[in-house]
Design a protein around this motif. Structure first.
Motif, PDB file in Angstrom:
ATOM      1  N   SER A  50       0.823  -1.144  -0.100  1.00 62.87           N
ATOM      2  CA  SER A  50       0.014  -0.044   0.121  1.00 62.87           C
ATOM      3  C   SER A  50       0.992   1.150   0.085  1.00 62.87           C
ATOM      4  O   SER A  50       0.608   2.284  -0.806  1.00 62.87           O
ATOM      5  CB  SER A  50      -0.961   0.066   1.247  1.00 62.87           C
ATOM      6  N   MET A  51       2.001   1.308   0.787  1.00 62.32           N
ATOM      7  CA  MET A  51       2.675   2.556   1.024  1.00 62.32           C
ATOM      8  C   MET A  51       3.601   2.478  -0.455  1.00 62.32           C
ATOM      9  O   MET A  51       3.668   3.634  -0.886  1.00 62.32           O
ATOM     10  CB  MET A  51       3.738   2.240   2.046  1.00 62.32           C
ATOM     11  N   ALA A  52       3.883   1.565  -1.011  1.00 63.21           N
ATOM     12  CA  ALA A  52       4.691   1.498  -2.124  1.00 63.21           C
ATOM     13  C   ALA A  52       3.884   2.239  -3.459  1.00 63.21           C
ATOM     14  O   ALA A  52       4.477   2.950  -4.170  1.00 63.21           O
ATOM     15  CB  ALA A  52       5.320   0.109  -2.477  1.00 63.21           C
ATOM     16  N   GLY A  53       2.751   1.773  -3.463  1.00 59.35           N
ATOM     17  CA  GLY A  53       1.623   2.188  -4.572  1.00 59.35           C
ATOM     18  C   GLY A  53       1.496   3.732  -4.555  1.00 59.35           C
ATOM     19  O   GLY A  53       1.131   4.157  -5.295  1.00 59.35           O
ATOM     20  N   GLN A  54       1.930   4.357  -3.260  1.00 59.52           N
ATOM     21  CA  GLN A  54       1.583   5.892  -3.244  1.00 59.52           C
ATOM     22  C   GLN A  54       2.639   6.649  -3.620  1.00 59.52           C
ATOM     23  O   GLN A  54       2.733   7.988  -3.923  1.00 59.52           O
ATOM     24  CB  GLN A  54       1.352   5.976  -1.695  1.00 59.52           C
TER      25      GLN A  54
END
Length: 575
Positions: free
Chosen positions: A117-121
């Protein structure tokens, strides 16, 4: 009162996880370094919790004051060691074993979803985040060793450790079928072993083309610092994220420290400079990278010149060491000495003694972050006898000395251990290098220097490797009792104009110095060499003080004397 149990079978459990070194070493930024160590600690804290919940009695490490394990307090970094020792009875054997078989996979699933989730941001996911590849990378070992009573003996402890060490004879691997070769432009930029699933733009001077590629495994450490807040949500926990994102930020720390006390004009000029660099940069998370990026420096040369002139005029003392133009960082690995000998000498008090020693070490570990942070460093790991941090060389010696003194003090003040307090020491391995020196190589070098320090006669030593350029590298080791003298040597050099060629002139006289057996004659000879570089009078007290300090390093050997002088010269700004 000792606990005994003769009606049931008793067991000693030892758990261990890896490959720590391989995973940690493949880092590009300090956040990778921090995240990799944190991940293994989190794994083991969850393993410990599962063992405890299923009836095991953990006696090593001491975790009753560990914030990560308790899920309470301030978590600054990884703090749970890679080995856990516990005892249990046969009534809990099946539940403990079943828990150990699934705990790592369950933890990975929890972490991976947060990291994804963090990487996708931040960047671009170009592949699915499959948990299988991540799970296969980590190796979780454990042995269950039969013991006579629930209160194990030292001999049983040693025998169980011998069994767990046999893991080195096993080489876990996954058989590859078909054509699974990976094109180099699809490989992970950190480890180089696995296929990328994620890409993010980087600055041109990063040496990674226009994008950095990261695989599933390495993605965990890159975005773990941001994901841990979600992992610990709902608990009474404060996460202290890494305050230095890259090695360039470490190199900038003396400048930042100066900014903290500067007047508003200097601060506003600096903020405007950093803001301009940030807007022109691909990587938005590192002031150090903005500040030392040659492309940005050229683009904003007028702003840099204006700010540098102002700070030099207003704060000459803070900037005279030339760290403005000499961006370096240090990695430090520290490890406790003599623990095996200490436990053997107190085997009759086992296992109570090891539990009490573990508690003292845990108490010490909880205050390490304060010391490292006060010296403007970034703590990476502090658990068991191991400490790992990144720090600017300006603050290096003070930090190592403070940690050494405090570690010994914890044991000297304890009634149980004060009789052997002189044995409880720390050795340190250090690498000092340019901020663009690959972090992965620096981690490798720091580990090698720790080995060199541990091999030093009597241990309680520090081994330093200084990489000043592509060709100038020197290594030296010395007893920790000389750290204060090395700091004094630096102070002497700040007020004494000694030629850059002095260390090399001493080296040319190495055979002569070795042949002089009378210390008074040797001191006079050294004085002559040092004084000759600045036409000093015979009564020059500064030169005499330097000779006195160099003689202490000369007791080790002449090479150590010369390298101590070279390192002190580096610390005062010698290029």
């Amino acid at each position: 009162m000792e606990i005994t149990n003769t009606s049931t079978q008793n067991y000693l459990l030892i758990c261990e996880i890896g490959p720590i070194y391989d995973f940690v070493r493949h880092s590009r930024k300090t956040v990778d370094f921090w995240g990799a160590s944190f991940l293994f600690s989190y794994f083991m804290s969850e393993v410990a919790r599962d063992i405890k919940n299923n009836g095991g009695n953990i006696f090593l490490p001491y975790l009753d004051n560990n914030p990560m394990y308790l899920r309470s307090g301030t978590i600054t970094c990884g703090s749970v060691p890679d080995q856990i020792y516990a005892t249990f009875t046969d009534s809990h054997k099946s539940t403990i074993e079943n828990g150990l078989k699934t705990i790592i996979e369950n933890v990975i699933k929890t972490i991976a979803s947060n990291v994804e989730s963090m990487a996708g941001q931040k960047g671009k996911l170009v592949g699915a985040f499959e948990h299988g590849e991540v799970k296969d990378f980590f190796n979780f070992f454990y042995i269950i060793h039969e013991i006579k009573d629930i209160q194990l003996t030292f001999e049983e402890f040693v025998e169980a450790e011998r069994k767990i060490r046999m893991r080195y004879t096993v080489r876990p691997f996954n058989q590859i079928t078909g054509n699974n070769s990976i094109a180099k432009w699809h490989k992970c930029s950190l480890c180089g072993d696995r296929k990328r699933i994620y890409s993010i733009p980087v600055d041109k001077d990063a040496g990674l083309y226009n994008e950095e590629h990261i695989c599933r495994v390495c993605l965990l450490k890159r975005f773990l610092p941001e994901a841990v807040k979600s992992i610990f949500s709902g608990f009474n926990v404060e996460i202290k994220e890494p305050h230095y994102k890259s090695t360039s930020d470490i190199a900038l720390s003396p400048i930042k420290e100066c900014m903290n006390t500067a007047d508003n004009e200097i601060k506003m000029t600096y903020k405007a400079l950093i803001k301009a660099c940030e807007q022109a940069s691909e990587e938005k998370d590192s002031e150090g990278r903005f500040f030392y990026d040659p492309i940005l420096k050229q683009k904003f040369s007028e702003k840099f010149s204006e700010w540098k002139k102002k700070i030099g005029e207003k704060y000459p003392e803070e900037t005279k060491l030339k760290w403005l133009d000499r961006p370096f960082y240090s990695i430090v690995y520290m490890d406790g000495d003599n623990m095996g000998d200490i436990l053997k000498a107190n085997c009759d008090k086992f296992p109570g003694y090891i539990k009490d020693v573990s508690k003292i070490i845990s108490d010490f570990s909880n205050v390490v972050d304060n010391i490292v942070s006060n010296n403007h460093g970034q703590l990476i790991f502090a658990g068991g006898e191991d400490i790992n941090f990144v720090i600017h060389p300006e603050y290096l010696l003070e930090c190592i000395e403070e940690l050494n003194n405090l570690y010994n003090c914890y044991f000297a003040k304890n009634e149980l251990t004060k009789s052997m307090a002189e044995k409880f020491t720390l050795s340190a391995g250090v690498i000092v290098c340019y901020h663009k020196h690959p972090l992965s190589q620096a981690i490798l070098s720091a580990n090698k220097m720790l080995t060199k320090a541990k091999e030093y006669k009597g241990k309680n030593a520090t081994a330093i490797s200084l990489i000043k350029g592509h060709t100038e590298v020197f290594n030296f080791a010395f007893p920790n009792k000389l750290i204060g003298d090395l700091r004094e040597l630096k102070k002497c050099l700040l007020t004494s104009a000694i030629s850059r060629t002095t260390p090399y002139r001493i080296r040319e006289s190495e055979d002569i110095l070795k042949s002089i057996t009378d210390n008074t004659y040797k001191e006079n000879y050294l004085y002559t060499i040092l004084a000759g570089t600045r036409r000093a009078r015979k009564t020059d007290d500064e030169i005499a003080k330097m000779v006195e300090l160099l003689m202490k390093f000369g007791e080790v050997d002449i090479d150590t004397m010369i390298n101590a002088l070279l390192f002190a010269r580096f610390l005062i700004g010698d290029k």
